[in-house]
Write an enzyme that holds these catalytic residues in place. Structure first.
Site, mmCIF file in Angstrom:
data_model
loop_
_atom_site.group_PDB
_atom_site.id
_atom_site.type_symbol
_atom_site.label_atom_id
_atom_site.label_comp_id
_atom_site.label_asym_id
_atom_site.label_seq_id
_atom_site.Cartn_x
_atom_site.Cartn_y
_atom_site.Cartn_z
ATOM 1 N N HIS A 39 35.847 -3.110 -13.628
ATOM 2 C CA HIS A 39 35.047 -2.358 -12.655
ATOM 3 C C HIS A 39 34.635 -3.289 -11.520
ATOM 4 C CE1 HIS A 39 33.614 1.006 -15.617
ATOM 5 N NE2 HIS A 39 34.922 0.807 -15.667
ATOM 6 N N CYS A 57 27.717 1.855 -14.451
ATOM 7 C CA CYS A 57 27.849 2.484 -15.768
ATOM 8 C C CYS A 57 27.096 1.607 -16.788
ATOM 9 C CB CYS A 57 29.325 2.602 -16.139
ATOM 10 S SG CYS A 57 30.107 1.021 -16.560
ATOM 11 N N CYS A 108 28.549 -2.013 -17.154
ATOM 12 C CA CYS A 108 28.226 -2.896 -16.026
ATOM 13 C C CYS A 108 26.738 -3.227 -15.998
ATOM 14 C CB CYS A 108 28.673 -2.259 -14.715
ATOM 15 S SG CYS A 108 30.478 -2.122 -14.584
ATOM 16 N N GLU A 137 31.789 -3.997 -10.278
ATOM 17 C CA GLU A 137 30.657 -4.862 -10.609
ATOM 18 C C GLU A 137 31.092 -6.059 -11.452
ATOM 19 O OE1 GLU A 137 28.972 -0.567 -11.016
ATOM 20 O OE2 GLU A 137 30.912 -1.563 -11.177
#
Length: 144
Positions: A53, A83, A86, A55
């Site tokens: 992701h 999410c 993360c 992040e």
């Protein structure tokens, strides 16, 4: 334009880079003492890695930039609410501030466990939210 909007525009540039690579258009930048030290965008498809992701990519780059695993003087700007995965990683990094654009009403960390973050982390949501959510909406409209 205030500082949060300025850096969110940098995160939006990263999100557009993700879209150009046919990734879900989420982008992130990490700022330390007024300067961008790391950037990232979703790379899940490119790396065949569900943890890639925006992040996570940005956290890894930021930790390398500061030479350690903690980011107490840093702010993460991300186009969509993190999410739970993360958020937990951000909690472990002890990042001091998270600024996100659009909320994620289906998978955002705040729906599941806001306590995943470090207790001292400041959260700011809704910065350029319409533009951030529009990128994601347009991406998925194109997929249908």
């Amino acid at each position: 334009m205030d500082q949060d909007e300025r850096f969110m525009r940098d995160a939006l540039s990263e999100a557009r880079a993700a879209a150009a690579e046919d990734e879900v258009p989420i982008g992130a930048v990490v700022v330390c003492r007024g300067r961008i030290i790391a950037k990232g965008h979703n790379m899940v498809e490119a790396l065949s890695d569900p943890t890639a992701h925006a992040e996570m990519i940005a956290i890894t780059a930021a930790c390398e930039a500061v030479g350690g695993k903690y980011l107490p003087d840093c702010t993460l700007y991300v186009t969509v609410e993190p999410c739970p995965m993360c958020a937990a990683a951000l909690g472990w990094s002890q990042i001091s501030r998270i600024v996100y654009g659009a909320p994620d009403p289906k998978r955002g960390y705040s729906l599941f466990s806001p306590s995943l973050l470090h207790p001292k982390t400041e959260i700011v949501g809704g910065v350029l939210a319409e533009e951030c959510s529009g990128l994601v909406s347009d991406y998925f409209k194109g997929k249908r």
